[in-house]
Design a protein around this motif. Structure first.
Motif, PDB file in Angstrom:
ATOM      1  N   ALA A  18       9.584  11.630 -11.406  1.00 51.61           N
ATOM      2  CA  ALA A  18       9.433  10.414 -10.489  1.00 51.61           C
ATOM      3  C   ALA A  18       8.586  10.494  -8.664  1.00 51.61           C
ATOM      4  CB  ALA A  18      10.080   9.504 -10.660  1.00 51.61           C
ATOM      5  N   ALA A  19      10.084  11.396  -7.910  1.00 49.28           N
ATOM      6  CA  ALA A  19       9.974  11.656  -7.054  1.00 49.28           C
ATOM      7  C   ALA A  19       8.603  12.085  -6.558  1.00 49.28           C
ATOM      8  CB  ALA A  19      10.986  12.444  -6.470  1.00 49.28           C
ATOM      9  N   PRO A  20       7.758  13.205  -6.728  1.00 47.33           N
ATOM     10  CA  PRO A  20       6.492  13.449  -6.504  1.00 47.33           C
ATOM     11  C   PRO A  20       5.438  12.726  -7.345  1.00 47.33           C
ATOM     12  CG  PRO A  20       7.138  14.986  -8.442  1.00 47.33           C
ATOM     13  CD  PRO A  20       8.500  14.513  -7.968  1.00 47.33           C
ATOM     14  N   LEU A  21       5.516  11.827  -8.087  1.00 50.56           N
ATOM     15  CA  LEU A  21       4.657  10.457  -8.234  1.00 50.56           C
ATOM     16  C   LEU A  21       4.822   9.394  -7.667  1.00 50.56           C
ATOM     17  CD1 LEU A  21       5.428  10.770 -12.408  1.00 50.56           C
ATOM     18  CD2 LEU A  21       3.311  11.895 -11.478  1.00 50.56           C
ATOM     19  N   GLY A  22       5.078   9.215  -7.007  1.00 56.11           N
ATOM     20  CA  GLY A  22       5.500   8.491  -6.499  1.00 56.11           C
ATOM     21  C   GLY A  22       5.073   8.530  -4.413  1.00 56.11           C
ATOM     22  N   VAL A  23       5.712   9.603  -4.492  1.00 57.17           N
ATOM     23  CA  VAL A  23       4.404  10.350  -2.577  1.00 57.17           C
ATOM     24  C   VAL A  23       2.578  10.824  -3.255  1.00 57.17           C
ATOM     25  CG1 VAL A  23       3.913  12.304  -1.850  1.00 57.17           C
ATOM     26  CG2 VAL A  23       6.164  11.894  -2.682  1.00 57.17           C
ATOM     27  N   MET A  24       2.655  10.859  -4.329  1.00 57.50           N
ATOM     28  CA  MET A  24       1.240  10.707  -4.966  1.00 57.50           C
ATOM     29  C   MET A  24       0.264   9.521  -4.873  1.00 57.50           C
ATOM     30  SD  MET A  24       0.394  13.772  -7.158  1.00 57.50           S
ATOM     31  CE  MET A  24       1.587  13.991  -8.353  1.00 57.50           C
ATOM     32  N   GLY A  25       1.066   8.248  -5.686  1.00 61.33           N
ATOM     33  CA  GLY A  25       0.347   7.384  -5.373  1.00 61.33           C
ATOM     34  C   GLY A  25       0.341   7.014  -4.076  1.00 61.33           C
ATOM     35  N   TRP A  26       1.384   6.867  -3.133  1.00 63.40           N
ATOM     36  CA  TRP A  26       1.489   6.258  -1.668  1.00 63.40           C
ATOM     37  C   TRP A  26       0.489   6.794  -1.221  1.00 63.40           C
ATOM     38  CZ3 TRP A  26       1.913   8.253   2.848  1.00 63.40           C
ATOM     39  CH2 TRP A  26       2.040   7.464   4.246  1.00 63.40           C
ATOM     40  N   PHE A  27      -0.010   7.965  -1.228  1.00 63.12           N
ATOM     41  CA  PHE A  27      -0.914   9.292   0.012  1.00 63.12           C
ATOM     42  C   PHE A  27      -1.701   7.591  -0.742  1.00 63.12           C
ATOM     43  CE2 PHE A  27      -4.775  12.148  -0.211  1.00 63.12           C
ATOM     44  CZ  PHE A  27      -4.407  12.484   0.863  1.00 63.12           C
ATOM     45  N   VAL A  28      -2.544   8.112  -2.140  1.00 67.07           N
ATOM     46  CA  VAL A  28      -3.753   6.662  -3.031  1.00 67.07           C
ATOM     47  C   VAL A  28      -4.094   5.559  -1.966  1.00 67.07           C
ATOM     48  CG1 VAL A  28      -4.828   6.264  -4.678  1.00 67.07           C
ATOM     49  CG2 VAL A  28      -3.813   8.092  -4.721  1.00 67.07           C
ATOM     50  N   ARG A  29      -2.466   4.853  -1.988  1.00 63.65           N
ATOM     51  CA  ARG A  29      -2.682   3.287  -1.378  1.00 63.65           C
ATOM     52  C   ARG A  29      -2.799   3.098  -0.165  1.00 63.65           C
ATOM     53  NH1 ARG A  29       1.590   0.356  -5.154  1.00 63.65           N
ATOM     54  NH2 ARG A  29       0.417   0.864  -7.519  1.00 63.65           N
ATOM     55  N   ALA A  30      -2.186   4.720   0.639  1.00 73.71           N
ATOM     56  CA  ALA A  30      -2.606   4.613   2.272  1.00 73.71           C
ATOM     57  C   ALA A  30      -4.245   4.183   2.849  1.00 73.71           C
ATOM     58  CB  ALA A  30      -1.606   5.818   2.826  1.00 73.71           C
ATOM     59  N   ARG A  31      -4.773   4.473   2.022  1.00 75.12           N
ATOM     60  CA  ARG A  31      -6.295   4.521   1.692  1.00 75.12           C
ATOM     61  C   ARG A  31      -7.474   3.344   1.843  1.00 75.12           C
ATOM     62  NH1 ARG A  31      -8.915   9.534  -0.532  1.00 75.12           N
ATOM     63  NH2 ARG A  31     -10.981   8.472   0.153  1.00 75.12           N
ATOM     64  N   LEU A  32      -6.603   2.269   1.560  1.00 73.89           N
ATOM     65  CA  LEU A  32      -6.637   1.237   0.813  1.00 73.89           C
ATOM     66  C   LEU A  32      -7.086  -0.243   2.089  1.00 73.89           C
ATOM     67  CD1 LEU A  32      -5.161   0.433  -2.659  1.00 73.89           C
ATOM     68  CD2 LEU A  32      -7.300   1.627  -2.513  1.00 73.89           C
ATOM     69  N   THR A  33      -7.702  -1.133   1.886  1.00 72.65           N
ATOM     70  CA  THR A  33      -7.796  -1.775   2.702  1.00 72.65           C
ATOM     71  C   THR A  33      -7.699  -3.298   2.035  1.00 72.65           C
ATOM     72  OG1 THR A  33     -10.181  -2.476   2.586  1.00 72.65           O
ATOM     73  CG2 THR A  33      -9.831  -0.768   4.261  1.00 72.65           C
ATOM     74  N   GLU A  34      -6.952  -4.194   3.322  1.00 72.86           N
ATOM     75  CA  GLU A  34      -6.816  -5.998   1.956  1.00 72.86           C
ATOM     76  C   GLU A  34      -8.501  -6.474   1.312  1.00 72.86           C
ATOM     77  OE1 GLU A  34      -4.865  -8.310   0.378  1.00 72.86           O
ATOM     78  OE2 GLU A  34      -3.896  -6.915   1.893  1.00 72.86           O
ATOM     79  N   THR A  35      -7.433  -7.122   0.487  1.00 67.44           N
ATOM     80  CA  THR A  35      -8.735  -7.481  -0.257  1.00 67.44           C
ATOM     81  C   THR A  35      -9.322  -8.810   0.382  1.00 67.44           C
ATOM     82  OG1 THR A  35      -7.268  -8.892  -0.696  1.00 67.44           O
ATOM     83  CG2 THR A  35      -7.329  -7.144  -1.935  1.00 67.44           C
ATOM     84  N   PRO A  36     -10.662  -8.752   0.262  1.00 66.50           N
ATOM     85  CA  PRO A  36     -11.178 -10.102   0.891  1.00 66.50           C
ATOM     86  C   PRO A  36     -10.787 -11.529   0.921  1.00 66.50           C
ATOM     87  CG  PRO A  36     -13.163  -8.658  -0.596  1.00 66.50           C
ATOM     88  CD  PRO A  36     -12.217  -7.814  -0.586  1.00 66.50           C
ATOM     89  N   GLU A  37     -10.683 -11.680  -0.545  1.00 65.23           N
ATOM     90  CA  GLU A  37     -10.119 -12.938  -0.861  1.00 65.23           C
ATOM     91  C   GLU A  37      -8.988 -13.577  -0.217  1.00 65.23           C
ATOM     92  OE1 GLU A  37     -11.601 -15.452  -3.216  1.00 65.23           O
ATOM     93  OE2 GLU A  37     -12.948 -13.997  -3.574  1.00 65.23           O
ATOM     94  N   PHE A  38      -7.974 -12.225   0.315  1.00 60.08           N
ATOM     95  CA  PHE A  38      -7.065 -12.823   0.992  1.00 60.08           C
ATOM     96  C   PHE A  38      -6.968 -12.364   2.637  1.00 60.08           C
ATOM     97  CE2 PHE A  38      -3.567 -11.959   3.342  1.00 60.08           C
ATOM     98  CZ  PHE A  38      -2.208 -12.761   3.191  1.00 60.08           C
ATOM     99  N   ARG A  39      -8.581 -12.508   3.293  1.00 62.26           N
ATOM    100  CA  ARG A  39      -8.567 -12.238   3.793  1.00 62.26           C
ATOM    101  C   ARG A  39      -9.625 -13.836   4.379  1.00 62.26           C
ATOM    102  NH1 ARG A  39     -10.277  -6.622   3.675  1.00 62.26           N
ATOM    103  NH2 ARG A  39     -12.845  -7.686   3.598  1.00 62.26           N
ATOM    104  N   LYS A  40      -9.858 -14.098   3.229  1.00 64.49           N
ATOM    105  CA  LYS A  40     -10.482 -15.014   3.641  1.00 64.49           C
ATOM    106  C   LYS A  40      -9.527 -16.971   3.759  1.00 64.49           C
ATOM    107  CE  LYS A  40     -15.043 -14.710   0.456  1.00 64.49           C
ATOM    108  NZ  LYS A  40     -15.309 -14.971  -0.587  1.00 64.49           N
ATOM    109  N   ILE A  41      -8.655 -16.556   3.030  1.00 65.57           N
ATOM    110  CA  ILE A  41      -7.811 -17.599   3.270  1.00 65.57           C
ATOM    111  C   ILE A  41      -7.026 -17.570   4.248  1.00 65.57           C
ATOM    112  CG2 ILE A  41      -7.477 -18.155   0.900  1.00 65.57           C
ATOM    113  CD1 ILE A  41      -5.064 -16.622   0.364  1.00 65.57           C
ATOM    114  N   GLU A  42      -6.543 -15.905   4.867  1.00 66.50           N
ATOM    115  CA  GLU A  42      -5.911 -15.833   5.365  1.00 66.50           C
ATOM    116  C   GLU A  42      -6.558 -16.615   7.223  1.00 66.50           C
ATOM    117  OE1 GLU A  42      -3.282 -11.905   7.855  1.00 66.50           O
ATOM    118  OE2 GLU A  42      -5.457 -11.315   6.786  1.00 66.50           O
ATOM    119  N   GLU A  43      -7.672 -16.049   7.355  1.00 64.54           N
ATOM    120  CA  GLU A  43      -9.166 -16.553   8.256  1.00 64.54           C
ATOM    121  C   GLU A  43      -8.987 -18.121   8.455  1.00 64.54           C
ATOM    122  OE1 GLU A  43     -12.461 -14.249   7.703  1.00 64.54           O
ATOM    123  OE2 GLU A  43     -11.415 -12.569   8.039  1.00 64.54           O
ATOM    124  N   ARG A  44      -9.060 -19.104   6.729  1.00 63.14           N
ATOM    125  CA  ARG A  44      -8.898 -20.585   7.290  1.00 63.14           C
ATOM    126  C   ARG A  44      -7.828 -21.133   7.407  1.00 63.14           C
ATOM    127  NH1 ARG A  44     -11.220 -20.358   0.671  1.00 63.14           N
ATOM    128  NH2 ARG A  44     -14.094 -19.307   1.583  1.00 63.14           N
TER     129      ARG A  44
END
Length: 437
Positions: free
Chosen positions: A201-227
């Motif tokens: 489970a330890a190396p699986l967690g590291v690989m998962g974090w590496f993939v998620r680090a490349r994401l950006t925030e969702t447009p739906e959340f940014r909309k309500i944040e800007e409003r």
């Protein structure tokens, strides 16, 4: 020049969608990997951490340890759901995947009860509680990340990949268990071999974090944040808004059967049932379950595709009807005690499970607006998992002990399916409308 840009744009977008789906699935891979391992290796974990005078008592105590993971899920859903709705989905996903993989890895290094006495089961339960906190926020945050970045015509298909990740985690666990049972002698498997899969489970967690680090925030959340329309206290808003509260209650009913009770009965308890009530060895039982899970992994995205085309409710109705039709025949087939019939039974029952799993993430998140989506969906999912998921193996062990037959479990699944059918009946279709802000 403009033609070249228009031709290139689909090629640029597709890897991004694929990355988002894989990132959403990563946390479920770890979570379900751990749960499946714990369930399938329960017969080995029981004497190590929960020794008792009888085998049934030891197994009950071991599955109670699994239950503790579900008990703490609502707390995790409330905590991480709040911050996911206040700060964004991406930040929370990076935290939950590390916490879940760390808590899963701990099981692989804990001393047994023979070495440290009563501290061993206490530490197992504490690690399960910690895992539950992190996974309580994992599913809704990951699901919202995928759902909110998908086109309206592909939302269910994209969101279904969160559950594909769960099945992939289960398959990884089954592969580990199958390989161990094939390579190690039974005595070594009992004494120390069972620890190896948990450490993965330890190396699986590291690989998962590496993939998620490349994401950006969702447009739906940014909309309500800007409003400036972020919910100051999402949990409070959920419980003070009658419409939101009604949606949560409907989700609890929908989740009862396919999401938790039937899922954990057939995929976690049944292998233990077969080990104790048939002449099959662990290798044959793990192999049949592995084949069935691979089949189910194909059904889940197909279910999402069906839900995008025909709606969420028709797919849920089909799954619930199949649970009623198939549950008793499945246990009768397993009672014939030949590998072919056991495999056929498992292949049959994963059809309704897969259909239900493919729809549960989109319907849980589409029913609620963006400002409370992760908190509300996560709370419904976590409470349902605590009530109907973690208790399922314990209830199954108790019921078979009282009745002496697996048919009693089949009847319980049928009753759960009827209740879920009623909840689906009073839930609005969410597949043909835009996401609410």
């Amino acid at each position: 020049m403009s033609l070249q840009k228009s031709e290139a744009s689909p090629v640029q977008r597709e890897p991004r969608q694929f990355l988002i789906r894989i990132a959403g699935a990563a946390g479920q891979i770890i979570e379900v990997y751990d749960f499946t391992l714990y369930g399938y290796l329960a017969v080995f974990l029981a004497p190590q951490f929960f020794p008792a005078k009888s085998e049934v008592a030891s197994l009950l105590a071991t599955f109670a340890g699994l239950l503790s993971t579900f008990v703490s899920r609502p707390l995790g859903a409330a905590i991480f759901g709040h911050f996911a709705d206040r700060l964004g989905r991406r930040k929370i996903m990076a935290i939950t995947i590390f916490g879940a993989s760390g808590a899963a890895t701990v099981i692989g290094v804990l001393p047994s009860a023979s070495a440290i006495g009563v501290a061993a089961p206490v530490l197992v339960v504490l690690s399960r509680l910690t895992l539950g906190v992190f996974t309580g926020g994992e599913v809704p945050a990951a699901g919202a990340m995928v759902l909110e970045q998908s086109g309206s015509r592909r939302r269910a298909f994209s969101a279904s990949w969160v559950q594909v990740g769960g099945i992939a985690g289960s398959i990884l666990a089954l592969l580990a268990a199958t390989l161990l049972s094939a390579v190690l002698p039974h005595d070594e498997l009992v004494t120390w071999g069972w620890r190896i899969p948990f450490l993965i489970a330890a190396p699986l967690g590291v690989m998962g974090w590496f993939v998620r680090a490349r994401l950006t925030e969702t447009p739906e959340f940014r909309k309500i944040e800007e409003r400036g329309t972020l919910a100051p206290a999402p949990i409070v808003e959920l419980f003070t808004n009658r419409r939101y509260l009604g949606q949560l209650l409907r989700l609890l009913g929908i989740f009862l059967c396919g999401s938790f009770f039937a899922f954990y009965v057939f995929l976690t308890y049944v292998p233990t049932y077969l080990l104790g009530h048939t002449q099959f060895g662990a290798r044959a039982i793990f192999l049949s379950a592995l084949i069935a899970q691979c089949f189910m992994m194909c059904i889940v995205p197909f279910s999402g595709t069906l839900a995008d085309r025909f709606g969420r409710r028709p797919v849920l109705f089909a799954a619930q009807a199949l649970f009623v039709i198939l549950s008793v025949p499945v246990f009768l087939l397993m009672g014939l005690r030949t590998f072919g019939f056991v495999l056929l039974a498992q292949l049959a029952i994963v059809v309704p499970i897969g259909l239900h799993q493919g729809v549960q993430t989109p319907i849980m998140l589409e029913l609620l607006p963006t400002r409370v989506r992760v908190s509300g969906g996560g709370l419904a999912f976590a409470v349902a998992s605590a009530l109907f998921g973690g208790t399922a193996p314990i209830f199954a062990v108790w019921l078979v002990g009282r009745t002496g037959t697996g048919i009693s479990i089949a009847i319980a699944v049928m009753v759960a399916a009827v209740i879920s059918f009623g909840a689906t009946l009073v839930t609005a279709e969410t597949g043909r409308r835009d996401l609410e802000a």
